[in-house]
Write an enzyme that holds these catalytic residues in place. Sequence first.
Site, short mmCIF file in Angstrom:
data_model
loop_
_atom_site.label_atom_id
_atom_site.label_comp_id
_atom_site.label_asym_id
_atom_site.label_seq_id
_atom_site.Cartn_x
_atom_site.Cartn_y
_atom_site.Cartn_z
N ARG A 31 0.82 -1.22 0.00
CA ARG A 31 0.00 0.00 0.00
C ARG A 31 0.86 1.27 0.00
NH1 ARG A 31 -4.81 -1.24 4.31
NH2 ARG A 31 -5.78 -2.97 3.25
N ASP A 48 -14.40 7.62 12.98
CA ASP A 48 -13.31 6.82 12.40
C ASP A 48 -12.12 7.75 12.21
OD1 ASP A 48 -13.37 3.84 10.90
OD2 ASP A 48 -11.74 5.16 10.26
C1 LIG Z 1 -12.16 -3.40 10.07
S1 LIG Z 1 -12.92 -1.83 10.23
C2 LIG Z 1 -14.28 -2.23 11.30
C3 LIG Z 1 -15.56 -1.51 10.90
C4 LIG Z 1 -16.78 -1.86 11.75
N1 LIG Z 1 -16.58 -1.48 13.12
C5 LIG Z 1 -17.10 -3.33 11.65
O1 LIG Z 1 -16.82 -4.08 12.59
O2 LIG Z 1 -17.62 -3.75 10.61
C6 LIG Z 1 -11.80 -0.97 11.37
C7 LIG Z 1 -11.94 0.53 11.31
O3 LIG Z 1 -11.19 1.08 12.39
C8 LIG Z 1 -10.62 2.30 11.93
N2 LIG Z 1 -9.47 2.64 12.79
C9 LIG Z 1 -8.27 2.03 12.86
N3 LIG Z 1 -7.48 2.66 13.75
C10 LIG Z 1 -8.21 3.69 14.26
C11 LIG Z 1 -7.96 4.69 15.23
N4 LIG Z 1 -6.78 4.77 15.86
N5 LIG Z 1 -8.95 5.56 15.52
C12 LIG Z 1 -10.14 5.47 14.90
N6 LIG Z 1 -10.45 4.57 13.95
C13 LIG Z 1 -9.48 3.68 13.63
C14 LIG Z 1 -10.23 2.00 10.49
O4 LIG Z 1 -10.08 3.19 9.74
C15 LIG Z 1 -11.39 1.13 10.03
O5 LIG Z 1 -12.37 1.88 9.36
#
Ligand SMILES: C[S@@+](CC[C@H](N)C(=O)[O-])C[C@H]1O[C@@H](n2cnc3c(N)ncnc32)[C@H](O)[C@@H]1O
Length: 300
Positions: free
Chosen positions: A49, A157
């Site tokens: 990426r 997010d």
């Molecule tokens: C795999 S997705 C999960 C989405 C949803 N909660 C679900 O379970 O379907 C993880 C999300 O966490 C966000 N994320 C990762 N690190 C983060 C942080 N430090 N603060 C806020 N969001 C974060 C990512 O951008 C991503 O959109």
Amino acid sequence: MNIQSTSVSRRRPADISFGEEDFRRIAAFAKSAYGLHLEASKKAMIHSRLSKRIIALNLEGFSDYHEYLKANLEDEADHFISALTTNVTHFYRERHHFEQLQNEVLPPLVARARSGGRVRLWSAGCSSGQEPYSLAGSVLRLCPEAPRLDLRILATDLDPFVLRRAEAATYSSEECTLPDGEWASQIFEPAELAKPSRRIRADARSLVTFRQLNINGPWPMSGLFDVIMCRNMAIYFSSETQHVLWRRLAEHLTPGGMLFIGHSERVTGPATALLAPAGVTAYLKRPAQGAPTGCSTGKD
Ligand SMILES: C[S@@+](CC[C@H](N)C(=O)[O-])C[C@H]1O[C@@H](n2cnc3c(N)ncnc32)[C@H](O)[C@@H]1O
């Protein structure tokens, strides 16, 4: 820093080398800036990426990228975050949580809202919006008049690109695999379900407010939540960071409030004193000493 000429832009990610020291520097930066814990097992994904980004910026390699990142953080942060995070999600993911909400958790909250009380839900790590819109659909299924009550959903997010998609509230038919017609109709108008690109219903959209928030940074919300979904995000953090996060989330729940986490996550550390297991990857905030009630989503 070497910014090379046109031949550089013909390179492919595989042409950019990514040694141990490059990984260590990127991981240290991600950890200090955003609390992200980059596992060595994700090295290939990170390489692929970020190499695309290095090529797009016409930089020579990771060493230059690291310098560029430090010097241009304001411009580069969004791309960096987006490259390192995984945004996989779908509507009504881990359906058992939505069944528990529907059958046990939401009815008393809806009753409270109907009698003029305040109800707040939070989807933390909401990705492109499917999770908070599924929450909105669950609420509307029980309470079609919810938009006229004091019931709101905050969705946050870190990644600004997924938040833009979430606010656009439009999904392709492939993204709209829903459990059944009844659940679907709470999120999409029937006519939308026939289209290749579908917009979320206006009443569901009106319940949700999106905000960018680093979950490992300061939280501007002043009050408490009745339901928090923080699913499939903490898996990217070290166990130390997870302990802090679980405790903070527990402290932001009303007594009797519910925390839902991802299928491969477990609450560990000091938060276990505040939360009691109450279902599959679901936790109930234990009755606690006097805490403030109500919270602000930034919408009101
Ligand atoms: C795999 S997705 C999960 C989405 C949803 N909660 C679900 O379970 O379907 C993880 C999300 O966490 C966000 N994320 C990762 N690190 C983060 C942080 N430090 N603060 C806020 N969001 C974060 C990512 O951008 C991503 O959109």
